[in-house]
Design an enzyme around this catalytic site. Structure first.
Site: not given
Length: 224
Positions: A11, A13, A172
């Site tokens: 991922d 961001d 996240d």
């Protein structure tokens, strides 16, 4: 290097970069154009992760002016024009990310799978110096689906010629875990990102507090 997965998907961001301040700047400039109140950083943290159209939709709902479906696309285009014009700051890269990606990419193929639009993703990657580490980049508008659908992960793995059972997703939030599970991957989550629920409840196979600890977590999972 010890036993490692065949490939790793990341991922963007909240995992590799702290993009929330720039996203906040961009979204507040859009709100200023509309003479609407600004958001704060805590609100933006909750709105990140599902792609630019959802970010814009949530933003306008939060300030009391929900958008009709026909307006979302136009407002998203305006937001992206503002965001892409902002200079990317290399300091947004989380500690340990550049060094760890450099080490990993020397031995195994890496791909970036994000819900951020692809053009903006490539621009930021180039500006902050992380582009050379990735053999594939799949953005939120690259395919008809985005995370939590497994399609973007499967697309990236096909590009890397990597089997799902030997590939690990690193993210996240819930979208990363859900997409990873559906694609047949094991999942590692960082604890410092932008989850909208306690990271311990996401159901990841491993959690890492610092990005530099990622290689040992990957090796542990690869070893079974």
């Amino acid at each position: 290097m010890s036993l490692m997965p065949a490939a790793v998907l990341f991922d963007f961001d909240g995992t590799l970069i702290d993009s929330a301040p720039d996203i906040l700047t961009g979204i507040n400039r859009l709100l200023d154009e509309e003479n609407l109140p600004n958001l704060d950083l805590a609100q933006v943290h909750q709105f990140i992760g599902d792609g630019a159209p959802m970010l814009v939709t949530r933003t306008f709902a939060a300030v009391g002016r929900p958008l009709d479906p026909d307006s979302v696309s136009a407002m998203t285009d305006r937001y992206m024009a503002i965001y892409e014009a902002l200079p990317a700051d290399p300091s947004c890269v989380f500690p340990g990310v550049a060094e760890t990606l450099a080490s990993l990419s020397a031995d195994i193929p890496l791909a970036l799978v994000t819900n951020k639009p692809e053009r903006a993703t490539h621009a930021v990657l180039e500006a902050i110096g992380l582009a050379p580490y990735f053999k594939a980049v799949v953005g939120g508008d690259s395919l008809p689906t985005r995370k939590p659908h497994p399609g973007p992960l499967l697309h990236a793995m096909a590009h890397l010629a990597a089997a799902p059972g030997k590939t690990i997703m690193v993210g996240d939030g819930a979208n990363d875990v859900t997409a990873g599970r559906a694609a047949g991957c094991q999942v590692v989550c960082v604890t410092y990102g932008y989850p909208r629920m306690p990271v311990e409840q996401l159901g990841a196979d491993r959690l890492v507090d610092h990005f530099r600890d990622l290689p040992s977590a990957l090796a542990d999972l690869a070893a079974g």
